[in-house]
Structure formats: structure tokens, C-alpha cells
Design a protein around this motif. Structure first.
Motif, mmCIF file in Angstrom:
data_model
loop_
_atom_site.group_PDB
_atom_site.id
_atom_site.type_symbol
_atom_site.label_atom_id
_atom_site.label_comp_id
_atom_site.label_asym_id
_atom_site.label_seq_id
_atom_site.Cartn_x
_atom_site.Cartn_y
_atom_site.Cartn_z
ATOM 1 N N TYR A 75 -22.150 18.676 1.677
ATOM 2 C CA TYR A 75 -23.137 19.682 1.248
ATOM 3 C C TYR A 75 -22.863 19.921 -0.225
ATOM 4 O O TYR A 75 -21.941 20.654 -0.554
ATOM 5 C CB TYR A 75 -22.835 21.023 1.921
ATOM 6 N N PHE A 124 -19.274 20.660 -1.383
ATOM 7 C CA PHE A 124 -18.364 20.770 -0.242
ATOM 8 C C PHE A 124 -18.492 19.542 0.654
ATOM 9 O O PHE A 124 -19.591 19.041 0.887
ATOM 10 C CB PHE A 124 -18.703 22.017 0.586
ATOM 11 N N ILE A 175 -9.764 29.786 6.087
ATOM 12 C CA ILE A 175 -10.356 30.932 5.384
ATOM 13 C C ILE A 175 -11.875 30.754 5.266
ATOM 14 O O ILE A 175 -12.414 29.700 5.633
ATOM 15 C CB ILE A 175 -9.723 31.101 3.982
ATOM 16 N N ASN A 176 -12.557 31.761 4.738
ATOM 17 C CA ASN A 176 -14.007 31.679 4.514
ATOM 18 C C ASN A 176 -14.323 30.427 3.706
ATOM 19 O O ASN A 176 -13.676 30.151 2.696
ATOM 20 C CB ASN A 176 -14.502 32.899 3.709
ATOM 21 N N ALA A 213 -13.922 27.332 4.554
ATOM 22 C CA ALA A 213 -13.028 26.175 4.763
ATOM 23 C C ALA A 213 -13.747 25.006 5.452
ATOM 24 O O ALA A 213 -13.351 23.842 5.316
ATOM 25 C CB ALA A 213 -11.825 26.588 5.607
ATOM 26 N N GLY A 214 -14.805 25.327 6.230
ATOM 27 C CA GLY A 214 -15.547 24.256 6.900
ATOM 28 C C GLY A 214 -15.583 24.384 8.413
ATOM 29 O O GLY A 214 -15.970 23.444 9.120
ATOM 30 N N LYS A 215 -15.227 25.546 8.938
ATOM 31 C CA LYS A 215 -15.166 25.718 10.401
ATOM 32 C C LYS A 215 -16.569 25.597 11.023
ATOM 33 O O LYS A 215 -16.779 24.812 11.945
ATOM 34 C CB LYS A 215 -14.550 27.095 10.761
ATOM 35 N N THR A 216 -17.507 26.411 10.505
ATOM 36 C CA THR A 216 -18.855 26.391 11.081
ATOM 37 C C THR A 216 -19.493 25.010 10.930
ATOM 38 O O THR A 216 -20.109 24.490 11.866
ATOM 39 C CB THR A 216 -19.744 27.457 10.382
ATOM 40 N N THR A 217 -19.321 24.412 9.762
ATOM 41 C CA THR A 217 -19.917 23.085 9.537
ATOM 42 C C THR A 217 -19.350 22.084 10.548
ATOM 43 O O THR A 217 -20.096 21.276 11.123
ATOM 44 C CB THR A 217 -19.647 22.617 8.089
ATOM 45 N N GLU A 220 -16.471 32.046 15.370
ATOM 46 C CA GLU A 220 -16.112 33.403 14.926
ATOM 47 C C GLU A 220 -16.555 34.474 15.923
ATOM 48 O O GLU A 220 -17.222 35.446 15.530
ATOM 49 C CB GLU A 220 -16.775 33.713 13.573
ATOM 50 N N HIS A 255 -11.225 33.395 11.345
ATOM 51 C CA HIS A 255 -10.269 33.618 10.270
ATOM 52 C C HIS A 255 -9.441 34.873 10.579
ATOM 53 O O HIS A 255 -8.599 35.280 9.792
ATOM 54 C CB HIS A 255 -10.944 33.681 8.891
HETATM 55 N N1 ATP Z 1 -26.687 24.661 5.067
HETATM 56 C C1 ATP Z 1 -25.854 24.563 4.047
HETATM 57 N N2 ATP Z 1 -26.277 24.112 2.843
HETATM 58 C C2 ATP Z 1 -25.409 23.992 1.796
HETATM 59 N N3 ATP Z 1 -24.104 24.295 1.859
HETATM 60 C C3 ATP Z 1 -23.632 24.749 3.021
HETATM 61 C C4 ATP Z 1 -24.470 24.908 4.179
HETATM 62 N N4 ATP Z 1 -23.716 25.370 5.209
HETATM 63 C C5 ATP Z 1 -22.456 25.502 4.703
HETATM 64 N N5 ATP Z 1 -22.407 25.126 3.414
HETATM 65 C C6 ATP Z 1 -21.202 25.120 2.542
HETATM 66 O O1 ATP Z 1 -20.166 24.456 3.253
HETATM 67 C C7 ATP Z 1 -18.909 25.094 2.988
HETATM 68 C C8 ATP Z 1 -18.228 25.398 4.311
HETATM 69 O O2 ATP Z 1 -18.953 26.423 4.970
HETATM 70 P P1 ATP Z 1 -18.668 26.836 6.477
HETATM 71 O O3 ATP Z 1 -19.709 27.825 6.858
HETATM 72 O O4 ATP Z 1 -18.505 25.618 7.293
HETATM 73 O O5 ATP Z 1 -17.247 27.550 6.317
HETATM 74 P P2 ATP Z 1 -16.466 28.450 7.356
HETATM 75 O O6 ATP Z 1 -15.062 27.948 7.383
HETATM 76 O O7 ATP Z 1 -17.193 28.525 8.644
HETATM 77 O O8 ATP Z 1 -16.504 29.866 6.625
HETATM 78 P P3 ATP Z 1 -16.643 31.368 7.208
HETATM 79 O O9 ATP Z 1 -15.289 31.742 7.751
HETATM 80 O O10 ATP Z 1 -16.983 32.150 5.984
HETATM 81 O O11 ATP Z 1 -17.731 31.387 8.230
HETATM 82 C C9 ATP Z 1 -19.206 26.308 2.119
HETATM 83 O O12 ATP Z 1 -18.905 25.965 0.787
HETATM 84 C C10 ATP Z 1 -20.681 26.527 2.309
HETATM 85 O O13 ATP Z 1 -21.252 27.067 1.130
#
Ligand code: ATP
Length: 286
Positions: free
Chosen positions: A14, A17, A37-38, A40-44, A155, A188
């Protein structure tokens, strides 16, 4: 122990990232915490595993089947709790449930009603009137009402009060009482995992930092406190992270035996998962 989920070589970008060559596996019978942490890429990672976000490469296998060719059969066996739920806000709980239930062959209406009662949720209530905690409970009621064998939750405890978090942990323990199941739980807020996780996977900046059984991981790290005189160029190398004050230092090590030899008078304490997570973030403790 069979692996319920196997991920290999997962890549996804992305902009700036990227998920980089993500590989890990979840053995059945385990509650696995996915920490980082926020950002980090968990949701992705979770969305990519579930096919909700496309991947550039990699393989996802669940219950021994390839996600590409068996998505429908696999999804039947997974309970999914995503942040926000992905619900239609203007519907009632009962209307939304009918949509979800129609997607599952093994929908169990009795079980759903039991969960609704237990969570004090009214079927006629509109989704847009639910508080954050009620929304999570509703998502959980749906996820647990079609005989899922693996719960994937993004989460689930974020923003919830301690009472709801504790109820959620009890439900996860109950869910695991039946054999052959698994829970994969991103967060997190690691204090919940201190209580219930069997296995931990850490992601940072799109890369997997470790996968380890919680007890082994926590046994291998210690907080060390001692005088500054104990710190030399050589002993500093034994720490993952150090903070110094005018009076002494506090550090985290995963080389306890060498520390004991080098500074026998140092005080050592057990770490929490949060300590281990923070000291493994690139650049040290944040
Ligand atoms: N749809 C998207 N388009 C562009 N960038 C994205 C998209 N979804 C996530 N990202 C980017 O991917 C990176 C990882 O995001 P992700 O949501 O996977 O993190 P996370 O570990 O789940 O964080 P959190 O704890 O804040 O939920 C971030 O830099 C985010 O900005």
C-alpha cells in the motif's frame, strides 16, 4: 498438533507500506495473539488472509485447504469479528442476522438467541444505536453461531471497558473447551493476552518479528536493573534495550545466563508481553 492456518510468503503493498514475506502457522488448540503497534500491519494481514484485500503473492491454507480454491468451504468454518463489524447500520440486529445467517449452512439459531440474551441485546434494536461494546458482542454472537472452528478477530478488545473485556476472554476460553479449535486475535493491548494467549506472533513494519509460545517467550526475557558500572561495551550487547538514569540502568535481555555471570548483583524481574513487544520494535522502546 495439526495446523489450522498456514500462511507462506504473503506480500502486499500500500504506497509506502508493505507486508513483507509474511509466513506463520497456527496450531489447533491455541489462542494466538497477533501483536504489533498501530500501523504495524495486523489488519492488513488479517484482511489479506480472509481474501478481503488482494495480495501480490503468497499462499493461505486453512484446515489443510487452499483459500484460492476452497474459499466457500473455508469461510463456513471461520467466525470473523472485524473492527466496526462491516454491518449495515440502518438495519435491526434481527435483519442483519438474517443476511449473515443465510450465508452459512450450519447456522444455529438457538445458539444465536442464547448469545443475544447473554449479551442483553434486543433483536429489534438498530445497529446504529449499539455502543462500541455492544457492537463487538453482536459481532461475536454472529461469529459464534455457525459452528466455527477458527475465530479470527481484529482488535476485539480495543476501546472496551474491563468488564466487557473480561466477559470476552471468558467466552474465548469456553469456545476453546471443544477440541480442534483456534482463535487468532489481533491487538495492541497486550494485557488481555497475558491472561489467555497460548501463542504470540509479533508483526512490526510489515514483517513478522517472532512466533513463539507465550510461556517460552516470557521465560526467555528479563528486565534487569543495576548500577551503571555494570554497563560496558560488551555487557551492553546482552540487552535488547537499555534506558539509563543518573543512578543506574534498566534493560531488557534475552541472554539471562550471560547477564547473571556478568553482573551477579543485578536485580531481575519477569517481563510482560508489552515489554517484549516494545523492546522488539525497530528503533527500541517507544
Ligand atoms: N486501504 C488502504 N489504503 C492505503 N493504505 C492502507 C490501507 N489500509 C492500511 N493501509 C496502511 O497500511 C499500514 C498498516 O495498516 P494496518 O491497518 O494493517 O495496521 P494495524 O497494525 O492493524 O494498525 P492498528 O493497530 O492501528 O489497527 C498503515 O501504514 C496504513 O496506513
Amino acid at each position: 498438533m495439526e495446523n489450522i492456518l498456514e500462511i507462506s510468503g504473503l506480500n502486499k503493498s500500500y504506497g509506502n507500506f508493505s507486508l513483507q514475506d509474511i509466513s506463520f502457522s497456527l496450531p489447533e488448540g491455541c489462542i494466538t495473539g497477533f501483536i504489533g503497534i498501530n500501523g504495524a500491519g495486523k489488519t492488513t494481514t488479517l484482511r489479506t488472509i480472509l481474501g478481503l484485500t488482494s495480495k501480490s503473492s503468497g499462499n493461505v491454507r486453512l484446515f489443510g485447504m487452499d483459500m484460492k480454491t476452497n474459499e466457500k468451504q473455508i469461510k463456513e468454518r471461520i467466525g470473523i469479528v472485524l473492527d466496526g463489524g462491516g454491518f449495515y447500520d440502518e438495519l435491526s440486529l434481527s435483519e442483519m442476522k438474517s443476511i449473515v445467517a443465510s450465508a452459512y449452512k450450519s447456522w444455529d439459531e438457538t445458539k444465536y438467541r442464547i448469545y443475544l440474551d447473554r449479551f442483553s441485546l434486543g433483536p429489534k434494536q438498530k445497529i446504529n444505536t449499539l455502543s462500541k461494546g455492544m457492537r463487538m458482542k453482536y459481532a461475536l454472537a454472529l461469529a459464534l453461531s455457525h459452528k466455527a472452528e477458527l475465530l479470527i478477530m481484529d482488535e476485539p478488545t480495543s476501546g472496551l471497558d474491563p468488564l466487557i473485556r473480561s466477559q470476552l476472554l471468558d467466552i474465548l476460553k469456553e469456545f476453546m473447551n471443544n477440541g480442534g479449535r483456534g482463535v487468532f486475535f489481533s491487538t495492541h493491548i497486550t494485557s488481555d493476552l497475558d491472561k489467555i494467549a497460548d501463542m504470540l506472533i509479533m508483526i512490526d513494519n510489515g514483517k513478522i518479528i517472532f512466533q513463539e509460545e507465550k510461556d517460552i517467550l516470557l521465560d526467555s526475557y528479563r528486565i534487569v536493573k543495576s548500577d551503571l558500572k555494570d554497563l560496558t561495551k560488551d555487557t551492553e550487547k546482552l540487552f535488547v534495550n537499555i534506558s539509563k538514569t543518573a543512578f543506574g540502568f534498566t534493560g531488557i535481555t534475552n541472554q539471562l545466563e550471560d547477564i547473571k555471570k556478568a553482573m551477579p548483583d543485578a536485580i531481575t524481574e519477569r517481563t510482560t508481553i508489552e515489554d517484549v513487544m516494545l523492546c522488539n520494535i525497530k528503533g527500541g522502546k517507544k
